[in-house]
Design a protein around this motif. Structure first.
Motif, PDB file in Angstrom:
ATOM      1  N   LYS A  58       0.965  -1.373  -0.079  1.00 13.29           N
ATOM      2  CA  LYS A  58      -0.093  -0.014  -0.063  1.00 13.29           C
ATOM      3  C   LYS A  58       0.904   1.401   0.087  1.00 13.29           C
ATOM      4  CE  LYS A  58      -3.495   1.121   2.548  1.00 13.29           C
ATOM      5  NZ  LYS A  58      -5.036   1.380   2.594  1.00 13.29           N
ATOM      6  N   ARG A  60       2.029   2.253   2.842  1.00 11.93           N
ATOM      7  CA  ARG A  60       1.318   3.019   4.231  1.00 11.93           C
ATOM      8  C   ARG A  60       2.482   3.013   5.009  1.00 11.93           C
ATOM      9  NH1 ARG A  60      -4.108   1.728   6.416  1.00 11.93           N
ATOM     10  NH2 ARG A  60      -4.302   1.817   8.289  1.00 11.93           N
ATOM     11  N   SER A 145      -8.183  -0.790   4.203  1.00 10.12           N
ATOM     12  CA  SER A 145      -8.950  -0.797   2.722  1.00 10.12           C
ATOM     13  C   SER A 145      -7.817  -0.811   1.554  1.00 10.12           C
ATOM     14  CB  SER A 145      -9.415   0.797   2.670  1.00 10.12           C
ATOM     15  OG  SER A 145      -8.435   1.766   2.829  1.00 10.12           O
ATOM     16  N   ASN A 147      -6.663   0.265  -0.891  1.00  7.16           N
ATOM     17  CA  ASN A 147      -6.330   1.014  -1.983  1.00  7.16           C
ATOM     18  C   ASN A 147      -4.678   1.281  -1.724  1.00  7.16           C
ATOM     19  OD1 ASN A 147      -7.743   2.215   0.649  1.00  7.16           O
ATOM     20  ND2 ASN A 147      -6.204   3.810   0.095  1.00  7.16           N
ATOM     21  N   SER A 153     -10.725   4.895  -0.943  1.00  6.99           N
ATOM     22  CA  SER A 153     -10.956   3.477  -0.633  1.00  6.99           C
ATOM     23  C   SER A 153     -11.725   2.914  -1.830  1.00  6.99           C
ATOM     24  CB  SER A 153     -11.611   3.309   0.572  1.00  6.99           C
ATOM     25  OG  SER A 153     -10.993   3.906   1.712  1.00  6.99           O
ATOM     26  N   GLU A 182     -15.641   3.306   5.062  1.00  5.52           N
ATOM     27  CA  GLU A 182     -15.027   2.560   6.085  1.00  5.52           C
ATOM     28  C   GLU A 182     -16.002   2.417   7.389  1.00  5.52           C
ATOM     29  OE1 GLU A 182     -13.615   5.216   4.968  1.00  5.52           O
ATOM     30  OE2 GLU A 182     -11.889   4.897   3.778  1.00  5.52           O
ATOM     31  N   HIS A 238      -6.023  12.163   2.884  1.00  7.54           N
ATOM     32  CA  HIS A 238      -6.551  11.012   2.408  1.00  7.54           C
ATOM     33  C   HIS A 238      -7.485  11.016   1.342  1.00  7.54           C
ATOM     34  CE1 HIS A 238      -6.200   7.912   5.835  1.00  7.54           C
ATOM     35  NE2 HIS A 238      -6.894   7.072   4.984  1.00  7.54           N
TER      36      HIS A 238
HETATM   37 MG    MG Z   1      -7.776   3.275   4.493  1.00  5.49          MG
END
Ligand code: MG
Ligand code: TXA
Length: 344
Positions: A58, A60, A145, A147, A153, A182, A238
């Motif tokens: 991701k 992330r 999620s 994405n 998402s 979400e 986001h």
């Molecule tokens: Mg998310």
């Protein structure tokens, strides 16, 4: 090196898809799968290497913790031994469904999944495909999620196919997500629930059962530099499309302000207004698109509309705000982040 990504249509290939995906989970791999909220990018939560690969896929930040998905209440004991009376009461009402609880984490659960925190986020989804995947794999499944970090998402399998083809081995297509936003995230370690992220289970619903609720300041306002986020995910910009996003909220001259901004932006930018059905008439002669008749409908179309803005090549998107009652709070929480707090 890109890998082959198998996509199974669960309507037609239920058993093959489930067998393949659950063996991928057991082997420490990543699976794209549907839930009732948004699609998730899943891995065995107790396999730290597998969990690490979620963050990598991701892009992330490693201090943004993941939600662990269970299909049966007996699996809570794998993650926490402090299932508070408040948690029992609320999960009896809202599970399975779009409701994530934060409990004290057992030391046996790795800190990669919890982003270094001593708490753990747990959710029992209602989507039958998600539940079958967890059950058949015999694991608890960590899933953010599905994405790429920072992108909206995914509410359709196609969104995951766009982001993860060549990166993960399998995506299960279970049709469009019902809720479209979400899950609600709620810290239930204390006496009073603390709402960290609004979602389909609304603040009003929680308050009615618990008697009280604290809404975390990060839900609707921007945290100051250095201020600690109770839910780290709420810190980041986001849900953003490539376009610049604006949100018009508060006051009774919203259409007027939107028209003014639109007329300025549209001189050199491809601009769109996203609004409620009933307001379309306010924007006659301008490029305005209805996202639905109420907050529920807007919730289910919001992320797709953000992705669609990229497909259409918009440079600017102006959102008309909705009331923060009910699921409207979740809608506004997401739009504010998509707009990176550019509020007019
Ligand atoms: Mg998310
Ligand atoms: O609906 C959903 O919740 C979806 C589907 C796939 O289940 N998952 C999802 O995950 O939205 P993600 O990773 O995109 O968002 C998880 C949120 C983040 O805001 C994260 O910071 C917060 O939950 N979170 C996770 N563990 C936490 C913890 N221990 N304490 C506070 N916040 C936590």
């Amino acid at each position: 090196m890109p890998i082959e990504t198998k996509v199974f249509d669960l309507n037609k290939e239920f058993d093959e898809g489930m067998d393949y995906a659950s063996s991928v989970i057991r082997d420490g791999g990543l699976v794209g799968f549907p839930t009732e909220t948004v699609y998730g990018l899943g891995a065995d939560a107790m396999n730290e290497e597998a969990v690490k690969s979620i963050y990598v896929a991701k892009g992330r930040p490693s201090n943004n913790p993941l939600i662990v998905h269970i299909w049966d209440a007996s699996q809570i004991a794998i993650l926490s031994n402090d299932f508070t009376p408040l948690a029992r009461k609320l999960t009896e009402a809202f599970w399975p469904g779009p409701f994530t609880i934060i409990l004290k984490k057992l030391p046996s659960v790795n800190e990669t999944v919890s982003g270094g925190l001593d708490s753990i986020a747990i959710r029992m989804p209602s989507n039958p495909y998600a539940r079958e995947l967890i059950k058949r794999s015999g694991r608890v499944i960590a899933a953010p999620s599905g994405n790429l970090s920072g992108k909206p998402s995914p509410t359709k399998a196609q969104h995951m196919i766009d982001d993860f083809t060549g990166i993960i081995p399998v995506i299960l297509d279970g049709g469009d997500a019902d809720v479209g936003l979400e899950s609600t995230v709620c810290d239930l370690r204390g006496e009073v629930p603390v709402l960290l992220r609004p979602g389909g289970i609304t603040a009003e619903m929680i308050k009615e059962l618990a008697g009280d609720i604290i809404i975390s300041p990060g839900v609707m306002t921007k945290l100051k530099d250095g201020e600690k986020a109770l839910s780290p995910g709420m810190l980041y910009k986001h849900y953003s499309p490539n376009a610049e996003v604006y949100l018009a909220m508060n006051g009774n001259d919203i259409p007027l302000r939107i028209c003014k901004l639109y007329d300025k932006l549209c001189k050199d930018k491809k601009t769109v207004i996203y609004c409620k059905q009933e307001s379309l008439k306010e924007y006659e002669g301008r490029n305005a698109v209805s996202l639905g008749k109420d907050s529920q409908e807007i919730a289910s179309r919001l992320f797709d509309s953000l992705r669609y803005a990229d497909v259409k090549g918009y440079d600017a998107v102006i959102f008309e705000g909705v009331s923060t009652d009910g699921v409207g709070l979740a809608v506004m929480n997401r739009i504010i982040r998509a707009a990176a707090f550019k509020i007019i």
